[in-house]
Scaffold this active site. Sequence first.
Site, PDB file in Angstrom:
ATOM      1  N   ARG A 136      46.681  46.289  28.282  1.00 34.79           N
ATOM      2  CA  ARG A 136      46.219  44.893  28.299  1.00 34.79           C
ATOM      3  C   ARG A 136      47.418  43.983  28.053  1.00 34.79           C
ATOM      4  O   ARG A 136      48.124  44.137  27.060  1.00 34.79           O
ATOM      5  CB  ARG A 136      45.162  44.698  27.219  1.00 34.79           C
ATOM      6  CG  ARG A 136      44.512  43.323  27.198  1.00 34.79           C
ATOM      7  CD  ARG A 136      43.464  43.264  26.093  1.00 34.79           C
ATOM      8  NE  ARG A 136      42.355  44.185  26.349  1.00 34.79           N
ATOM      9  CZ  ARG A 136      41.610  44.730  25.396  1.00 34.79           C
ATOM     10  NH1 ARG A 136      41.869  44.491  24.118  1.00 34.79           N
ATOM     11  NH2 ARG A 136      40.612  45.527  25.715  1.00 34.79           N
ATOM     12  N   ARG A 140      44.347  38.854  18.276  1.00 28.50           N
ATOM     13  CA  ARG A 140      44.473  39.230  19.679  1.00 28.50           C
ATOM     14  C   ARG A 140      44.718  37.992  20.553  1.00 28.50           C
ATOM     15  O   ARG A 140      45.049  36.929  20.052  1.00 28.50           O
ATOM     16  CB  ARG A 140      43.236  40.012  20.110  1.00 28.50           C
ATOM     17  CG  ARG A 140      43.069  41.294  19.279  1.00 28.50           C
ATOM     18  CD  ARG A 140      42.058  42.230  19.865  1.00 28.50           C
ATOM     19  NE  ARG A 140      41.953  43.478  19.113  1.00 28.50           N
ATOM     20  CZ  ARG A 140      41.155  44.490  19.456  1.00 28.50           C
ATOM     21  NH1 ARG A 140      40.408  44.401  20.549  1.00 28.50           N
ATOM     22  NH2 ARG A 140      41.103  45.584  18.731  1.00 28.50           N
ATOM     23  N   LYS A 156      40.067  43.968  14.006  1.00 26.69           N
ATOM     24  CA  LYS A 156      40.544  43.022  15.013  1.00 26.69           C
ATOM     25  C   LYS A 156      40.170  41.594  14.642  1.00 26.69           C
ATOM     26  O   LYS A 156      39.212  41.352  13.893  1.00 26.69           O
ATOM     27  CB  LYS A 156      39.964  43.369  16.384  1.00 26.69           C
ATOM     28  CG  LYS A 156      38.444  43.355  16.461  1.00 26.69           C
ATOM     29  CD  LYS A 156      37.974  43.885  17.801  1.00 26.69           C
ATOM     30  CE  LYS A 156      36.451  43.991  17.857  1.00 26.69           C
ATOM     31  NZ  LYS A 156      35.971  44.577  19.122  1.00 26.69           N
ATOM     32  N   LYS A 167      39.909  37.495  16.336  1.00 27.05           N
ATOM     33  CA  LYS A 167      39.865  36.751  17.590  1.00 27.05           C
ATOM     34  C   LYS A 167      39.786  35.248  17.329  1.00 27.05           C
ATOM     35  O   LYS A 167      39.037  34.799  16.456  1.00 27.05           O
ATOM     36  CB  LYS A 167      38.667  37.206  18.424  1.00 27.05           C
ATOM     37  CG  LYS A 167      38.739  38.686  18.805  1.00 27.05           C
ATOM     38  CD  LYS A 167      37.545  39.122  19.633  1.00 27.05           C
ATOM     39  CE  LYS A 167      37.671  40.586  20.044  1.00 27.05           C
ATOM     40  NZ  LYS A 167      36.518  41.024  20.879  1.00 27.05           N
ATOM     41  N   CYS A 224      31.058  44.121  31.101  1.00 25.36           N
ATOM     42  CA  CYS A 224      32.239  44.816  30.595  1.00 25.36           C
ATOM     43  C   CYS A 224      32.577  45.973  31.529  1.00 25.36           C
ATOM     44  O   CYS A 224      31.816  46.316  32.436  1.00 25.36           O
ATOM     45  CB  CYS A 224      32.004  45.328  29.179  1.00 25.36           C
ATOM     46  SG  CYS A 224      30.856  46.717  29.083  1.00 25.36           S
ATOM     47  N   CYS A 267      35.606  53.579  29.776  1.00 20.18           N
ATOM     48  CA  CYS A 267      35.468  53.231  28.364  1.00 20.18           C
ATOM     49  C   CYS A 267      34.860  54.397  27.584  1.00 20.18           C
ATOM     50  O   CYS A 267      33.798  54.922  27.939  1.00 20.18           O
ATOM     51  CB  CYS A 267      34.596  51.993  28.204  1.00 20.18           C
ATOM     52  SG  CYS A 267      34.362  51.519  26.467  1.00 20.18           S
ATOM     53  N   CYS A 275      27.597  49.252  25.809  1.00 17.67           N
ATOM     54  CA  CYS A 275      27.380  49.618  24.408  1.00 17.67           C
ATOM     55  C   CYS A 275      27.236  48.344  23.603  1.00 17.67           C
ATOM     56  O   CYS A 275      27.430  47.248  24.132  1.00 17.67           O
ATOM     57  CB  CYS A 275      28.528  50.492  23.898  1.00 17.67           C
ATOM     58  SG  CYS A 275      29.999  49.553  23.424  1.00 17.67           S
ATOM     59  N   CYS A 282      31.871  43.519  24.028  1.00 16.82           N
ATOM     60  CA  CYS A 282      33.039  43.004  24.746  1.00 16.82           C
ATOM     61  C   CYS A 282      32.668  41.954  25.785  1.00 16.82           C
ATOM     62  O   CYS A 282      33.461  41.063  26.061  1.00 16.82           O
ATOM     63  CB  CYS A 282      33.790  44.153  25.410  1.00 16.82           C
ATOM     64  SG  CYS A 282      34.524  45.322  24.245  1.00 16.82           S
TER      65      CYS A 282
END
Length: 572
Positions: free
Chosen positions: A84, A153, A217, A219, A438, A444, A483, A487
Amino acid sequence: MTLKQNNLPQPQAWKPSEVETIKTNSNYLRGTLEQSLNDAITGAIAPDDTQLIKFHGSYQQTDRDLDEERKNQKLEPLYSFMIRARVPAGIATAAQWLAMDELADKYGNGTLKLTTRQAFQLHGIVKKNLRQTIQGINDALLDSIAACGDVNRNVMSTSNEGLSPVVGELAGFAKAISEHLLPKTTAYHEIWLNKQLVTGGQQDEEPIYGKTYLPRKFKIAIAVPPYNDTDVFANDIGLIAIVKDNQLLGYNVAVGGGMGKTYGMPETYPRLADVIGFVPKDKALAVVEEIVKVQRDFGNRENRKLARLKYTLDRIGSEVFVELLQARLGFELEDSKPYVFESNGDVFGWKKAADGKWFLGLHIEHGRIKDTDALQLKQALKEVAQLEVCDFRLTGNQGLVLGNVITRNKLKIQEILGRYAAGDAQELSGLRKHAIACVALNTCTMAFAEAERYLPSLVTKLESLLEKFGLSNEDILIRMTGCPNGCGRPFLGEIGLVGRAMGKYNLYLGAGFAGERLNTLYKEMVSEADILQLLEPLFESYAGERAVKERFGDFLVRTGVIVASQQVQTIK
């Protein structure tokens, strides 16, 4: 809210999780990545390194379509890596677009993925090509550091300057935040860019993150009303630009958003951010840094499923969190300013900015840039980039804006796109224009069900129902993920579908069209037939009973089909 220095909570000692131990022992994110990359016996890297490589912008994956076949052949899984690239505010040059296009062909699976965080993803990179790919990204003046991992991120921001005269300033601030919060370790440059290893007693330092970085993480997103195209309330920090007379005054600050949850763990949940006050623009970076530090010190380091800022906020309380923040800042946040969001989707077509430049919003289905027999999208955008007459701006909805176009170059771009019939949203239904999916299967590791590969066909079936009731042109937000990690921000879809098993989804309904209300679980474990059967009478009722300009999600709440879920709160 006044400053309080006394009786504030103190950071607690956590029993560190396995990942915390890996980070502690990693020597600032080095681990054994060098050895893993040089191990030619396997296409994988060492288990601990699969955690550390995330900080460098990559995930180890397998082709799950082939897992069973390879197992039967007594072969290891077909390992590859997703990389990414970090693109603050989603703004890339034409040269950078061409570089990513070339890398996708040379080392990847021939496609580019535009993410819901305005970043590029390359898929299908085998281990022996990881270094060359990251070096190619670096040569294009991009990088992948901090695109994943327990750090801040990619910083999002509204990217279409045709929507507001302050968008360029917001993009500059997004880049400033991104640079300010970048990890300071030199491991990235040593491992991927062949820089000299730190030796001789030299020591890396992380003045903001510390040796173990963040608990999870993090954001950050910026948006300018009335456009919430970055879904600011789904982020740990959401910055709502407050503009008066075309001048940016500062930001309403929202904290504690996050989409992920875990099946079987009711203590996990999606959450929208709380608006905690206003900060003038010259103090905004300090506020962002201190919020990150509060999460660093108070976040859960024992259970990663409860480690996001949203859980920290709910554990210590929003008001206490604000008191902690203000005590560290040494000043109070001002009361939040009025604002109105009208939508969280992209704006398509040509828009003229205040400086006379043009910006073209394009629809990219689920952010996948590829060539097919039906549509040579990748080739079309490559030819546009080769003109060198625009930049390329990724949106938070997997879309694309061609920016900074002078009037005489519009026809050149339109001729290429028209020749390939690429990116035109005019002929699309309101449902398809706003659909997000996603990646999910086949790469994934967390996906229980399909998303990107399946949603287009499901939308086609739903379009037949919408046409039946005269709703083809109604903008309706549909989002699908494989899931519950969130995302694709499924819990902010007026129709949200979250994978449970192959061909089975949980159906959520009733989010707000502007991203200020979560949806509500309507039915579990539904098949495609169930989805169509459940939605058809709701579409029929909506067509016949809606109020003027009433959105689908609002209609479902007003008529009692679902009970409204969490909405954005303002903390006074």
